[in-house]
Design a protein around this motif. Structure first.
Motif, PDB file in Angstrom:
ATOM      1  N   LEU A 367      28.810  29.492  41.027  1.00  0.00           N
ATOM      2  CA  LEU A 367      28.376  30.885  41.066  1.00  0.00           C
ATOM      3  C   LEU A 367      29.545  31.818  40.776  1.00  0.00           C
ATOM      4  O   LEU A 367      30.652  31.585  41.253  1.00  0.00           O
ATOM      5  CB  LEU A 367      27.841  31.245  42.461  1.00  0.00           C
ATOM      6  N   GLU A 370      29.923  38.080  40.812  1.00  0.00           N
ATOM      7  CA  GLU A 370      29.903  38.974  41.971  1.00  0.00           C
ATOM      8  C   GLU A 370      30.131  38.069  43.180  1.00  0.00           C
ATOM      9  O   GLU A 370      30.058  36.838  43.065  1.00  0.00           O
ATOM     10  CB  GLU A 370      28.542  39.663  42.094  1.00  0.00           C
ATOM     11  N   ASP A 390      31.508  28.818  44.667  1.00  0.00           N
ATOM     12  CA  ASP A 390      31.688  30.216  44.278  1.00  0.00           C
ATOM     13  C   ASP A 390      33.060  30.302  43.636  1.00  0.00           C
ATOM     14  O   ASP A 390      34.052  29.863  44.221  1.00  0.00           O
ATOM     15  CB  ASP A 390      31.618  31.078  45.550  1.00  0.00           C
ATOM     16  N   TRP A 393      36.229  35.310  38.733  1.00  0.00           N
ATOM     17  CA  TRP A 393      36.371  35.517  37.308  1.00  0.00           C
ATOM     18  C   TRP A 393      36.585  36.938  36.904  1.00  0.00           C
ATOM     19  O   TRP A 393      36.108  37.818  37.584  1.00  0.00           O
ATOM     20  CB  TRP A 393      34.976  35.279  36.755  1.00  0.00           C
ATOM     21  N   ASP A 482      40.424  44.055  42.005  1.00  0.00           N
ATOM     22  CA  ASP A 482      39.613  43.523  43.102  1.00  0.00           C
ATOM     23  C   ASP A 482      40.428  43.559  44.388  1.00  0.00           C
ATOM     24  O   ASP A 482      41.652  43.400  44.373  1.00  0.00           O
ATOM     25  CB  ASP A 482      39.206  42.071  42.811  1.00  0.00           C
ATOM     26  N   VAL A 494      37.252  37.390  47.930  1.00  0.00           N
ATOM     27  CA  VAL A 494      37.212  38.586  47.074  1.00  0.00           C
ATOM     28  C   VAL A 494      36.106  39.471  47.629  1.00  0.00           C
ATOM     29  O   VAL A 494      34.932  39.088  47.627  1.00  0.00           O
ATOM     30  CB  VAL A 494      36.911  38.211  45.601  1.00  0.00           C
TER      31      VAL A 494
END
Ligand code: COA
Ligand code: AMP
Length: 640
Positions: A367, A370, A390, A393, A482, A494
């Motif tokens: 994933l 987001e 997760d 990117w 981020d 993140v």
């Protein structure tokens, strides 16, 4: 091998590490110089190497004996089509389309704008550009004419490639009116626009529309002569992909050929644990970076079969769509945005659809796009009973910055965390002054320079913006934009953007751009757009607007729908601006800065500390009441 050893090696001996990875590629001229500086003083990988990315993705795979294997499986529930295209057929179609581009006098270094739906022609177009050294710039099919026009004016393409229509669920979206409008809006003039006529919608091709010729894709292909791969420098651009920054002007992220091929090749095994012959499915869109890297280039570079899916996670035809594709094409790894799984969860929380399908081929689900909220992470893991990974990117890097490297060592994943830094990325968390923060303290996420291969060396036509957006704030480091923290075991969390960028359904948008559009309405005196939490899409935008004095009530009544239409027309429906709040004032500091962060914290039901410089502290309570009354953000499901 252990992850720790691999990661440490990538930091201790950068050039040795990447030189060894580069040896896996079939270069036309292998690089002798692994890391050097360009004229801008930016670190570049493999500067004297020469290669061709389309050759590596197709011709080389055929030479390795994979000619008859499926390169692409086009699965389109919206048209009822399933088509398998072998490496040999794809190479031939790409070579022929490269011939079309050649005949249109597109050559090495020229830009080609691609506005195509999720059909094989999108992949063919991208690879045909790569074959002749032209630089493609794919624009996501959901963007409106003005967005395309701004990309035309920045990239100055010599040709546009498009189709007669896109299909969203059961709605046909004619593309040519959008493209014609974009060509009319743009200052740069386009001579040729090649149109692929889909069976679902036959566009009227005109000999001359807004200065550009409409040319029929299929007839050009029928007259074309195939052309061979050209040799390009490792540092030559493969593509420009525009992404949202903090202002209305999108940023043209430049991807080079050599570093990109090396990093993606490495990632397919190291991160996704894929081997030649495996089936990889990135359920994204070729218009986003995930689509570039893991629908098109990554899987083909290592001889995997890639699924090109023209459908949605739900309603095409139901919430079992993803599982049907996994079973039917024996998918080994799936990659999508958390939003897609949240959409499935909303319609089929118990996994009734999933029970009809055999997922035994599936090894893991990845994933990104987001943050994956812990509840979706836990739900999906329990549902499919496979590792859920997760990973974090950015368009700027073109591949993952943090992940669990399943091809090296599958490490435990923690819900809410993108796991550990990928080899080549040295991360730190700092405060506004650049002071390193201790474990579990949230701050800016920085990456130490040099960035590893595939990372962008500049923004197209705007090196100055590259420096000011990413490099100047913390010298020696890349500012990711981020925010987050690293725990005591080194796991990265993140938590969200620290700038005016928001993520809507895994897609990146600029609230600054939305503000510019909203403020352009004649009746708006002032406005602020913020991203607030949404259970399905992760975030959605909300515009708070102050209407100019003297505007009468009848007109005020129409303002919300006019603003919604304006943003749909200027950016596209995907921006999903549906909430407009008409307010009397906006909370500000005494120097006039709108407190956007505090507004978002209020909307999301988070704790916040009003700055001591706030002009009118009462304004915050009024805003909270407004979000509660409108049942927005946190207050959609909570009363106070
Ligand atoms: N072309 C034209 N319009 C598009 C479009 C495209 N490629 N993609 C989306 N849109 C339109 C939609 O039709 C919708 O229009 P509407 O407001 O008139 O209904 C609008 O943009 C918003 O789209 P979206 O937010 O996608 O909502 P949806 O209801 O159409 O679909 C999901 C919801 C969850 C199914 C969908 O967002 C989804 O599949 N998300 C996963 C995202 C993803 O894969 N991201 C990849 C990043 S790794
Ligand atoms: P894009 O450039 O469109 O890929 O969007 C990149 C942004 O998406 C990042 O800067 C993050 O804000 C967000 N993002 C991507 N992957 C993750 C993830 N795994 N966790 C949290 N945020 C993510």
């Amino acid at each position: 091998m252990s992850y720790k050893k691999e990661y440490q090696h990538s930091l201790d001996d950068k050039t040795g590490f990447w030189a060894a990875k580069a040896e896996s590629l079939a270069w036309f001229k292998p690089p002798q110089t692994i890391l050097s500086k360009d004229d801008n003083g930016i670190d570049r990988w493999f500067a004297d190497g020469e290669l061709n990315t389309a050759y590596l993705a197709l011709d080389h795979q055929i030479e390795e004996g994979r000619g008859n294997q499926a390169a692409i499986i086009y699965d389109s529930p919206v048209t009822g089509t399933i088509e398998s295209i072998s490496f040999s057929t794809l190479r031939d179609q790409v070579a022929l389309f490269a011939g079309v581009l050649d005949a249109l006098q597109v050559s090495k270094g020229d830009r080609v704008l691609i506005y195509l739906p999720m059909i094989p022609q999108a992949v063919i177009a991208m690879l045909a550009c790569a074959r002749i050294g032209a630089i493609h710039s794919v624009v996501f099919g959901g963007f409106a004419a003005q967005e395309i026009a701004s990309r035309i004016d920045d990239a100055k393409p010599s040709v546009i490639l498009t189709a007669s229509c896109g299909i969203e669920f059961d709605t046909i979206i004619p593309y040519l009116p959008i493209i014609d409008e974009a060509i009319a809006l743009a200052e740069h003039s386009i001579k040729n626009c090649v149109v692929y006529q889909r069976k679902q919608y036959d566009s009227q091709l005109q000999t001359s529309a807004n200065k550009a010729l409409h040319l029929d894709w299929q007839s050009l292909v029928s007259q074309a002569t195939p052309v061979d791969c050209v040799s390009v420098k490792a540092t030559d651009p493969l593509y420009i992909l525009y992404t949202s920054g903090t202002t209305g002007k999108p940023k043209g992220v430049v991807r080079d050929n050599g570093g990109h091929a090396v990093a993606l090749h490495y990632s397919m095994k190291a991160i996704y644990n894929m081997e030649a012959g495996d089936v990889f499915w990135a359920a994204s869109d070729v218009g986003w970076v995930v689509g570039h890297s893991y629908i098109v280039y990554g899987p083909l570079l290592v001889g995997c079969t890639s699924i090109l899916y023209e459908g949605k996670p739900i309603r095409t035809p139901d919430a079992g769509a993803f599982w049907r594709v996994c079973e039917q094409h024996k998918v080994n790894a799936i990659f999508s945005a958390p939003t897609a799984f949240r959409a499935i969860k909303k319609e089929d929380a118990e996994g009734k659809f999933l029970r009809h399908y055999d997922l035994s081929s599936l090894k893991a689900a990845f994933l990104a796009g987001e943050r994956t909220d812990p509840s979706t992470f836990d739900w999906l893991k329990a549902l499919i009973n496979k590792p859920v990974i997760d990973h974090w990117w950015q368009t700027e890097t073109g591949w993952s910055i943090a992940a669990s490297m399943t091809g090296i060592e599958t490490l435990e994943c923690k819900a809410g965390s993108a796991s550990l830094p990928v080899p080549g990325f040295e991360l730190s968390i700092v405060d506004d002054q650049g002071q390193l923060l201790a474990a579990n303290h949230q701050g800016h996420i920085l990456i130490k320079l040099p960035l590893p291969p595939s990372s962008f060396p500049t923004l197209w036509n705007d090196f100055k913006r590259y420096q000011t957006s990413y490099l100047n704030d913390f010298p020696g480091f890349y500012l990711t934009g981020d925010g987050g923290y690293i725990d005591e075991q080194g796991y990265l969390f993140v938590m969200g953007r620290t700038d005016d960028v928001i993520n809507i359904a895994g897609h990146r948008f600029s609230t600054g751009e939305m503000e510019e559009i909203v403020a352009s309405h004649h009746a708006i005196a002032e406005c602020a757009v913020i991203g607030i939490h949404d259970q399905l899409r992760g975030q959605i935008p909300v515009a708070m607007v102050i209407v100019k004095d003297g505007v009468d009530d009848k007109e005020i009544h129409h303002i919300p729908s006019q603003l919604i239409t304006l943003v749909r027309e200027k950016i596209g429906a995907v921006a999903h601006l549906k909430n407009i709040l008409i307010v009397k004032s906006l909370p500000k500091t005494r120097s006039g800065k709108i407190l956007r962060k505090v507004l978002r914290q209020i909307a999301d039901g988070e704790n916040f500390t009003p700055p001591s410089t706030i002009d009118d502290p009462k304004a915050l309570a009024e805003m909270k009441k407004l979000f509660m009354d409108q049942k927005l953000g946190y207050y959609k499901n909570h009363d106070s």
